[in-house]
Design a protein around this motif. Structure first.
Motif, PDB file in Angstrom:
ATOM      1  N   PHE A 125       0.669  -1.137  -0.123  1.00 22.83           N
ATOM      2  CA  PHE A 125      -0.146   0.068   0.020  1.00 22.83           C
ATOM      3  C   PHE A 125       1.007   1.119   0.150  1.00 22.83           C
ATOM      4  CE2 PHE A 125      -2.297   3.546   2.060  1.00 22.83           C
ATOM      5  CZ  PHE A 125      -3.601   3.658   1.365  1.00 22.83           C
ATOM      6  N   LEU A 126       1.754   1.152   0.864  1.00 25.51           N
ATOM      7  CA  LEU A 126       2.759   2.602   0.806  1.00 25.51           C
ATOM      8  C   LEU A 126       3.456   2.651  -0.399  1.00 25.51           C
ATOM      9  CD1 LEU A 126       4.131   2.221   4.435  1.00 25.51           C
ATOM     10  CD2 LEU A 126       2.502   3.953   3.628  1.00 25.51           C
ATOM     11  N   GLU A 130       2.939   5.934  -2.752  1.00 24.66           N
ATOM     12  CA  GLU A 130       4.302   6.689  -3.377  1.00 24.66           C
ATOM     13  C   GLU A 130       4.204   6.775  -4.812  1.00 24.66           C
ATOM     14  OE1 GLU A 130       7.829   4.855  -1.897  1.00 24.66           O
ATOM     15  OE2 GLU A 130       7.138   5.116   0.210  1.00 24.66           O
ATOM     16  N   GLY A 131       3.319   6.112  -5.617  1.00 17.91           N
ATOM     17  CA  GLY A 131       3.347   6.215  -6.872  1.00 17.91           C
ATOM     18  C   GLY A 131       3.924   5.039  -7.897  1.00 17.91           C
ATOM     19  N   LYS A 133       3.626   1.640  -9.993  1.00 21.03           N
ATOM     20  CA  LYS A 133       2.719   0.733 -10.591  1.00 21.03           C
ATOM     21  C   LYS A 133       2.767  -0.660  -9.937  1.00 21.03           C
ATOM     22  CE  LYS A 133       2.197   4.020 -13.917  1.00 21.03           C
ATOM     23  NZ  LYS A 133       1.252   5.004 -13.618  1.00 21.03           N
ATOM     24  N   TYR A 134       1.532  -1.380 -10.085  1.00 18.61           N
ATOM     25  CA  TYR A 134       1.355  -2.705  -9.669  1.00 18.61           C
ATOM     26  C   TYR A 134       2.427  -3.623 -10.039  1.00 18.61           C
ATOM     27  CZ  TYR A 134      -3.564  -1.565  -8.214  1.00 18.61           C
ATOM     28  OH  TYR A 134      -4.587  -1.099  -7.653  1.00 18.61           O
ATOM     29  N   TYR A 135       2.808  -3.460 -11.253  1.00 14.51           N
ATOM     30  CA  TYR A 135       3.960  -4.298 -11.775  1.00 14.51           C
ATOM     31  C   TYR A 135       5.155  -4.105 -11.081  1.00 14.51           C
ATOM     32  CZ  TYR A 135       5.415  -0.879 -15.090  1.00 14.51           C
ATOM     33  OH  TYR A 135       5.921   0.224 -15.639  1.00 14.51           O
ATOM     34  N   GLU A 136       5.576  -2.831 -10.745  1.00 13.15           N
ATOM     35  CA  GLU A 136       6.724  -2.553 -10.121  1.00 13.15           C
ATOM     36  C   GLU A 136       6.762  -2.788  -8.544  1.00 13.15           C
ATOM     37  OE1 GLU A 136       7.710   1.901 -12.705  1.00 13.15           O
ATOM     38  OE2 GLU A 136       6.412   1.855 -10.915  1.00 13.15           O
ATOM     39  N   ILE A 137       5.651  -2.721  -8.189  1.00 10.06           N
ATOM     40  CA  ILE A 137       5.513  -3.239  -6.597  1.00 10.06           C
ATOM     41  C   ILE A 137       5.737  -4.708  -6.597  1.00 10.06           C
ATOM     42  CG2 ILE A 137       3.877  -3.398  -4.695  1.00 10.06           C
ATOM     43  CD1 ILE A 137       2.648  -0.769  -5.818  1.00 10.06           C
ATOM     44  N   ALA A 138       5.318  -5.386  -7.605  1.00 10.55           N
ATOM     45  CA  ALA A 138       5.252  -6.778  -7.501  1.00 10.55           C
ATOM     46  C   ALA A 138       7.064  -7.208  -7.690  1.00 10.55           C
ATOM     47  CB  ALA A 138       4.433  -7.488  -8.764  1.00 10.55           C
ATOM     48  N   ALA A 139       7.458  -6.368  -8.632  1.00 14.71           N
ATOM     49  CA  ALA A 139       9.015  -6.837  -8.831  1.00 14.71           C
ATOM     50  C   ALA A 139       9.582  -6.310  -7.671  1.00 14.71           C
ATOM     51  CB  ALA A 139       9.551  -6.111  -9.980  1.00 14.71           C
TER      52      ALA A 139
END
Length: 166
Positions: A125-126, A130-131, A133-139
């Motif tokens: 969530f944080l 912070e901006g 994208k979903y795929y970046e968070i997954a990585a």
């Protein structure tokens, strides 16, 4: 295809872009800018055009992509702005000073609710907040994309219930 042949083909089919530009932008000045940018991109990418391809479809695709990219970037270039309203807002001085104490307390409640989230929900969530994208968070978290999406969804639901209870 030589440069001269491409230029002649481009100029012979460019007039069909004008109505499409007006349809996208809803403004004649913005349409002119979009039209000009489309022709520039077509000329600069002429090596990517394959002879025999439908040039009109190629040009329409370039124009649509430019419009979408500018819209996504939040580029105000394709929106009508009323300068009179902007001038009023620049010269307008508020007659009363607002009390921000209540809103500051609310922000502290939100921060506390986020802080109290379980770590598996708080981390994605944080990052999303912070901006990223979903795929970046997954990585970053080395998690499947669906897992990241569901954790962010559940974090939002938990925050909503915790914050509205007060």
């Amino acid at each position: 295809m030589s440069s001269t042949e491409f230029n002649n083909l481009l100029l012979g089919n460019a007039d069909f872009l004008r109505p499409y530009a007006v349809t996208l932008t809803k403004d004649s000045e913005s349409a002119k800018d979009l039209y000009q940018e489309t022709l520039f991109r077509a000329l600069s990418n002429r090596d990517k055009y394959l002879a025999g391809t439908n040039i009109r479809a190629w040009l329409y695709t370039i124009m649509r992509n430019i419009f979408i990219n500018n819209y996504r970037r939040g580029n105000r270039q394709f929106r009508l702005l009323d300068s009179a309203v902007g001038d009023y807002l620049l010269s307008h001085q508020p007659s009363a000073i607002g009390n921000f104490a209540e809103s500051e307390l609310r922000v502290k409640d939100v921060q506390m609710a986020v802080y109290n989230l379980p770590i598996i929900f708080k981390q994605p969530f944080l990052l999303y907040f912070e901006g990223y994208k979903y795929y970046e968070i997954a990585a970053i978290l080395n998690e499947p994309l669906g897992t990241v999406k569901s954790r962010i969804h559940f974090a939002r639901k938990m925050l909503k219930t915790r914050i509205t209870r007060h």
